[in-house]
Write a protein that holds these residues in place. Structure first.
Motif, short mmCIF file in Angstrom:
data_model
loop_
_atom_site.label_atom_id
_atom_site.label_comp_id
_atom_site.label_asym_id
_atom_site.label_seq_id
_atom_site.Cartn_x
_atom_site.Cartn_y
_atom_site.Cartn_z
N GLU A 44 0.81 -1.21 0.00
CA GLU A 44 0.00 0.00 0.00
C GLU A 44 0.85 1.27 0.00
O GLU A 44 0.37 2.33 -0.39
N ALA A 45 2.10 1.17 0.43
CA ALA A 45 2.97 2.35 0.43
C ALA A 45 3.11 2.92 -0.97
O ALA A 45 3.22 4.15 -1.14
N TYR A 46 3.09 2.07 -2.00
CA TYR A 46 3.20 2.54 -3.37
C TYR A 46 1.93 3.27 -3.80
O TYR A 46 1.99 4.27 -4.52
N HIS A 47 0.78 2.78 -3.38
CA HIS A 47 -0.47 3.45 -3.70
C HIS A 47 -0.49 4.85 -3.07
O HIS A 47 -0.89 5.83 -3.71
N ARG A 48 -0.07 4.92 -1.83
CA ARG A 48 -0.05 6.20 -1.13
C ARG A 48 0.83 7.22 -1.85
O ARG A 48 0.44 8.37 -2.06
N ALA A 49 2.01 6.79 -2.23
CA ALA A 49 2.93 7.70 -2.93
C ALA A 49 2.31 8.18 -4.24
O ALA A 49 2.45 9.36 -4.63
N HIS A 50 1.62 7.28 -4.94
CA HIS A 50 1.02 7.62 -6.23
C HIS A 50 -0.03 8.71 -6.07
O HIS A 50 -0.03 9.72 -6.80
N PHE A 51 -0.94 8.54 -5.11
CA PHE A 51 -2.03 9.50 -4.97
C PHE A 51 -1.58 10.79 -4.31
O PHE A 51 -2.12 11.86 -4.60
N ARG A 52 -0.59 10.72 -3.45
CA ARG A 52 -0.01 11.95 -2.91
C ARG A 52 0.57 12.80 -4.04
O ARG A 52 0.40 14.02 -4.06
N GLN A 53 1.26 12.15 -4.95
CA GLN A 53 1.87 12.88 -6.06
C GLN A 53 0.79 13.58 -6.89
O GLN A 53 0.97 14.73 -7.32
N TRP A 54 -0.34 12.90 -7.12
CA TRP A 54 -1.42 13.50 -7.90
C TRP A 54 -2.03 14.69 -7.17
O TRP A 54 -2.32 15.72 -7.79
N VAL A 55 -2.29 14.55 -5.87
CA VAL A 55 -2.91 15.64 -5.12
C VAL A 55 -2.02 16.88 -5.14
O VAL A 55 -2.48 18.00 -5.37
N VAL A 56 -0.73 16.70 -4.92
CA VAL A 56 0.20 17.82 -4.93
C VAL A 56 0.27 18.45 -6.32
O VAL A 56 0.25 19.68 -6.47
N ALA A 57 0.33 17.62 -7.35
CA ALA A 57 0.43 18.14 -8.71
C ALA A 57 -0.81 18.93 -9.10
O ALA A 57 -0.72 20.03 -9.66
N LEU A 58 -2.01 18.39 -8.81
CA LEU A 58 -3.24 19.09 -9.17
C LEU A 58 -3.42 20.35 -8.34
O LEU A 58 -3.87 21.39 -8.85
N GLY A 59 -3.08 20.26 -7.06
CA GLY A 59 -3.23 21.43 -6.21
C GLY A 59 -2.32 22.57 -6.64
O GLY A 59 -2.73 23.74 -6.69
N ARG A 60 -1.09 22.25 -6.98
CA ARG A 60 -0.13 23.28 -7.36
C ARG A 60 -0.34 23.77 -8.79
O ARG A 60 0.18 24.84 -9.16
N ALA A 61 -1.10 23.02 -9.58
CA ALA A 61 -1.32 23.42 -10.97
C ALA A 61 -2.17 24.67 -11.07
O ALA A 61 -2.08 25.43 -12.03
N GLY A 62 -3.03 24.88 -10.06
CA GLY A 62 -3.90 26.05 -10.09
C GLY A 62 -5.01 25.88 -11.11
O GLY A 62 -5.19 24.81 -11.72
N GLY A 63 -5.78 26.92 -11.32
CA GLY A 63 -6.82 26.92 -12.34
C GLY A 63 -7.87 25.84 -12.14
O GLY A 63 -8.24 25.50 -11.02
N GLU A 64 -8.34 25.31 -13.26
CA GLU A 64 -9.41 24.33 -13.22
C GLU A 64 -9.00 23.06 -12.48
O GLU A 64 -9.82 22.46 -11.76
N ALA A 65 -7.75 22.63 -12.65
CA ALA A 65 -7.30 21.40 -11.99
C ALA A 65 -7.43 21.53 -10.48
O ALA A 65 -7.96 20.64 -9.81
#
Length: 315
Positions: free
Chosen positions: A138-159
């Protein structure tokens, strides 16, 4: 002295909730195969789905070894009706848009990141061994979704806006992860951690990631002080393609959004005593006691169709 595990109803309830969470989460993840935004995510979600279903099979085997399902793990996975399932209701909702799926799997992976290490210390040795193995995967799943949340959050705009709204819908329903089981005190013994401790650790981890994503400073973690979910222009609101349905097909619309303090994610709305009845004042409650949305019945109808086509067949 603890009762023998074979006759301990609280241990059985705990194993069933864990297994059902994994099975339902895995099935929903599998539905992204072929339709994820790009090829790498097709592969990632397929792998995550396979892991989750494999974990469910391991946990159903523990239950079968204790005499459930006539000793047949497949009967436990595919031979029950929705009222017999104990998964958290957030996991059963139909897939929404990409932001909704990232929000749901992020919150679930953070829950798994705290519960499996605790279970690795369970006094029930077979569960402790299974949990130690599951925690590593599960550690790999956690890393995957953390990366997505940070990327979308920092992208700004519609994302960022889509993710913020998705979190606003999903966070209240995530309370279902911490709904007390029947005989919760006994379940906590086998779990190796109380629900209050588990929820506090989960919330701290979620807070940390949302701060990294830039989603905590203004309440955009889903705890916006100014607006409830579904009230912004262009937001279709809970229950839409990007929303999540709770028990009885009710959505989180109208439920109070958890209020943030000091830039942190607040807990689900108060109002129910620990151990209260299903749905007692907290969105997301019901799943641990067998109350589900119509979405679960629809999911099981599809998921069990092959199993039901040949009753008694060996798979």
């Amino acid at each position: 002295m603890p009762q023998p595990p074979a006759t301990d109803a609280a241990l059985h309830a705990l194993l069933l909730a864990l297994a059902d969470d994994e099975l339902i989460a895995g099935h929903r993840a599998s539905e992204w195969t072929g339709v994820a935004p790009f090829l790498e995510e097709d592969v990632a979600f397929s792998s995550i789905a396979q892991d989750e279903v494999g974990h469910a099979a391991l946990l159903y085997r523990l239950l079968a070894d204790l005499g459930h399902g006539g000793g047949d793990p497949d009967a436990l996975a595919f031979g029950r009706g929705p009222e017999a399932f104990r998964n958290a209701v957030l996991l059963e909702a139909p897939n929404g848009d990409w932001a909704a799926e990232i929000a749901r799997h992020f919150l679930y992976s953070e829950y798994e990141a705290v519960i499996w290490p605790a279970l690795a210390n369970s006094p029930y040795a077979p569960l402790a061994a299974a949990a130690a193995r599951i925690a590593r995967e599960e550690a790999y799943h956690r890393a995957h979704f953390r990366q997505w949340v940070v990327a979308l959050g920092r992208a700004g705009g519609e994302a960022r806006d889509r993710l913020r709204r998705a979190l606003a819908r999903a966070l209240p329903l995530a309370a279902g992860f911490f709904e007390p089981l029947e005989d919760e005190d006994r379940a906590a013994y086998w779990r190796g951690i109380t629900l209050a401790e588990l929820e506090a650790r989960w919330r701290a981890e979620v807070d940390q990631v949302l701060k990294q994503a830039g989603l905590a400073e203004d309440g955009s973690d889903g705890s916006d002080r100014r607006r409830g979910p579904g009230t912004e222009p262009g937001d279709a609101g809970p229950g839409s393609a990007g929303g999540f349905a709770g028990p009885g097909a009710a959505t989180s619309e109208g439920a109070p959004v958890p209020q943030a303090t000091d830039g942190k994610v607040a807990g689900p709305p108060a109002g129910a005593a620990e151990g209260g009845g299903p749905g007692a004042g907290r969105p997301g409650f019901g799943g641990r006691r067998g109350q589900h949305s119509p979405a679960l019945a629809q999911l099981l109808e599809e998921m069990t169709s092959v199993y039901r086509s040949e009753p008694g067949a060996a798979w």
